[in-house]
Design an enzyme around this catalytic site. Structure first.
Site, PDB file in Angstrom:
ATOM      1  N   HIS A  75     -34.859 -55.720   0.171  1.00 24.00           N
ATOM      2  CA  HIS A  75     -35.101 -56.537   1.365  1.00 24.00           C
ATOM      3  C   HIS A  75     -34.923 -55.692   2.630  1.00 24.00           C
ATOM      4  O   HIS A  75     -35.759 -55.737   3.541  1.00 24.00           O
ATOM      5  CB  HIS A  75     -34.123 -57.724   1.343  1.00 24.00           C
ATOM      6  CG  HIS A  75     -34.199 -58.631   2.518  1.00 24.00           C
ATOM      7  ND1 HIS A  75     -34.651 -59.941   2.416  1.00 24.00           N
ATOM      8  CD2 HIS A  75     -33.863 -58.472   3.823  1.00 24.00           C
ATOM      9  CE1 HIS A  75     -34.587 -60.513   3.607  1.00 24.00           C
ATOM     10  NE2 HIS A  75     -34.118 -59.636   4.477  1.00 24.00           N
ATOM     11  N   GLU A  76     -33.822 -54.919   2.687  1.00 21.17           N
ATOM     12  CA  GLU A  76     -33.542 -54.138   3.898  1.00 21.17           C
ATOM     13  C   GLU A  76     -34.511 -52.963   4.054  1.00 21.17           C
ATOM     14  O   GLU A  76     -34.923 -52.646   5.176  1.00 21.17           O
ATOM     15  CB  GLU A  76     -32.093 -53.646   3.883  1.00 21.17           C
ATOM     16  CG  GLU A  76     -31.053 -54.750   3.864  1.00 21.17           C
ATOM     17  CD  GLU A  76     -31.234 -55.776   4.966  1.00 21.17           C
ATOM     18  OE1 GLU A  76     -31.585 -55.401   6.111  1.00 21.17           O
ATOM     19  OE2 GLU A  76     -31.022 -56.975   4.693  1.00 21.17           O
TER      20      GLU A  76
END
Length: 201
Positions: free
Chosen positions: A154-155
């Site tokens: 996600h990051e």
């Protein structure tokens, strides 16, 4: 927090405004962290501020463009599925792509500090490895499984200008934005209250 202790970065850091979907900095690839940044007080301060901002927002992790800084950097402070706490940062992360034949995708609810409120199911690999550098420029490898693997993916997505919304179908994305419009004020108010309690309002 799993063991209740605050990382020293949270103690030192200031809370910054979290950017929201639609802002330009979230929609483009971030600039690499370079020799001019490594080992500087400015980078140390940014990392501290990101930890503090993530903490008051009850986040698992936060990317630099979520505090309106155009750099390839994220920090994390979270527990995985087995109760192990992971705390750290990585600059210039590159995700190892596992072969499709061996990759195991798991669909679970996912949220985002820059999409305050809604959670939607997103398919992610249950194992992830990211390679990059630490704040001093030294090589760094971070490996995760389960929820921590989801967080790393996600990051890293953030730093390439992608939100989890971009992985949804049109209807799911529309529903998420509608829910965000309804829930956003309450989420922002809770973050502000948490910052006040920590003396960082």
């Amino acid at each position: 927090m799993g063991d209740g202790t605050l990382p020293p970065e949270v103690e030192r850091g200031a809370v910054r405004r979290i950017t929201v979907v639609g802002e330009d900095v979230l929609g483009r690839r971030c600039r690499p962290v370079t020799q001019e940044h490594f080992g500087t007080p400015e980078l140390d301060r940014l990392i501290d501020d990101m930890f503090a901002t993530n903490h008051v927002a009850h986040g698992a992790a936060i990317a630099a463009n979520q505090v309106d800084v155009d750099l390839q950097l994220f920090v994390y402070d979270m527990e995985d599925d087995w109760g192990e706490r992971h705390v750290g940062h990585i600059c210039n992360p590159v995700l190892d792509e596992e072969p499709l034949a061996t990759r195991r995708l798991v669909e679970e609810l996912e949220g985002c500090l820059s999409v305050p409120g809604p959670y939607k199911p997103v398919a992610r690999a249950d194992h992830a490895i990211v390679r990059g550098q630490d704040r001093h420029g030294a090589p760094l490898v971070v490996e995760g499984r389960g929820y921590f693997a989801r967080c790393l993916q996600h990051e890293t997505d953030h730093l390439y200008g992608r939100l989890y919304l971009d992985r949804l179908g049109k209807r799911e994305r529309r529903d998420a934005l509608r829910e965000m419009a309804e829930l956003r004020d309450g989420v922002v108010a809770r973050r502000a209250a948490m910052a006040e309690r920590l003396g960082k309002g």
